[in-house]
Enzyme design. Structure first.
Site, PDB file in Angstrom:
ATOM      1  N   ALA A  67       0.932  -1.016  -0.412  1.00 57.58           N
ATOM      2  CA  ALA A  67      -0.302   0.021   0.103  1.00 57.58           C
ATOM      3  C   ALA A  67       0.816   1.481   0.258  1.00 57.58           C
ATOM      4  CB  ALA A  67      -0.559  -0.004   1.095  1.00 57.58           C
ATOM      5  N   GLY A 112       0.204  -5.025   0.852  1.00 56.18           N
ATOM      6  CA  GLY A 112      -0.987  -4.721   0.176  1.00 56.18           C
ATOM      7  C   GLY A 112      -0.446  -5.549  -1.330  1.00 56.18           C
ATOM      8  N   GLU A 115      -0.709  -9.630  -0.418  1.00 58.82           N
ATOM      9  CA  GLU A 115      -2.441  -9.864  -0.074  1.00 58.82           C
ATOM     10  C   GLU A 115      -3.139  -9.789  -1.710  1.00 58.82           C
ATOM     11  OE1 GLU A 115      -3.154  -7.692   4.095  1.00 58.82           O
ATOM     12  OE2 GLU A 115      -1.767  -6.258   2.741  1.00 58.82           O
ATOM     13  N   GLU A 135       4.455  -5.585   7.202  1.00 60.26           N
ATOM     14  CA  GLU A 135       3.356  -4.152   7.889  1.00 60.26           C
ATOM     15  C   GLU A 135       4.260  -4.246   9.958  1.00 60.26           C
ATOM     16  OE1 GLU A 135       1.391  -5.597   4.895  1.00 60.26           O
ATOM     17  OE2 GLU A 135       2.241  -6.594   5.999  1.00 60.26           O
TER      18      GLU A 135
END
Length: 258
Positions: A67, A112, A115, A135
């Site tokens: 992200a 992300g 993911e 993260e």
């Protein structure tokens, strides 16, 4: 179908939709604009019967490095919740597509981005790809469903090790623990994915969609219920003309025309 975007590129070749994350200067970091464009693409593909498969890859040296940290820097808890839910809903929509989705992981596949690959049905990786959920090094946890999909794919122990440590692993380690299906040299990645995608695209679209439905629904329940789901979907195949064509072609020793 819209094909002009700022953060992704979309091309359709031989009934296969190729989606490329296209923020190479930011290592294809997933900001709100990119997520919105990807969501728009997924919505359109849901209703396009001419598309039999989707491939997601990245431009440059990253699949997606996570992200967009710069965008998240000043989030309030409420804004963080909305951002996490945006990504989660998008990835659920990808997972729920009736067509198969292949991740062609060309490079960094972190946070992300990792993911995103987990929401795909199949993952092929370049030998230069790197994977991780880093993260915790930012004082965060995975926010786009990594704590849920990763343990279901590779098991709780391996997933916990990756998530708790934030460490980055190479493509061969990802293959060993079941995170990816196949690892190939970088220049062979797209040809290998195209070969698989073309093979899948030649099969009965109805049977492929029902197979995906059986797998996804079965994983959400106990095995006995999953077996019942499979039986019902198997019977459903017999109401499709594709089943008639498949069996006709087999008995006639011909290739089916789906």
């Amino acid at each position: 179908m819209k094909t002009a975007f700022q953060n992704i590129t979309l091309s359709i070749r031989q009934q296969i939709a190729w989606v490329t994350l296209n923020r190479p200067n930011a290592l294809n970091a997933l900001n709100s604009s990119l997520l919105n464009e990807l969501s728009e693409t997924i919505t359109e593909l849901q209703f396009n019967d001419d598309i039999r498969l989707m491939v997601i890859t990245g431009e440059g040296k990253a699949f997606a490095a996570g992200a967009d940290i710069a965008e998240m820097q000043h989030f309030s808890p409420q804004q963080a919740l909305a951002f996490s839910q945006k990504g989660a809903r998008l990835y659920q929509a990808i997972e729920a597509l009736p067509i198969p989705v292949i991740a062609a992981i060309n490079g960094y596949c972190l946070g992300g981005g990792c993911e995103l690959s987990l929401a795909c049905d199949i993952r092929y990786a370049s030998d230069q790809a790197r994977f991780g959920q880093p993260e915790v090094s930012l004082g965060l946890i995975p926010g786009f469903s990594g704590t849920q999909r990763l343990p279901r794919l590779i098991g709780t122990s391996y997933a916990s090790e990756l998530i708790f440590s934030g460490k980055i692993i190479d493509a061969n380690e990802a293959l060993r623990i079941g995170l990816v299906n196949k690892v190939v040299p970088r220049n062979e990645l797209i040809p290998e994915v195209e070969k698989l995608a073309s093979l899948i695209a030649r099969q009965s679209p109805n049977a492929v969609a029902l197979s995906k439905q059986a797998i996804k629904q079965g994983l959400q329940t106990v095995q006995s219920s999953g077996i019942e789901i499979e039986c019902n979907l198997f019977a459903q195949c017999f109401s499709s003309p594709q089943h008639t064509e498949g069996i006709r072609a087999f008995l006639a020793k011909e290739k089916p025309n789906f």
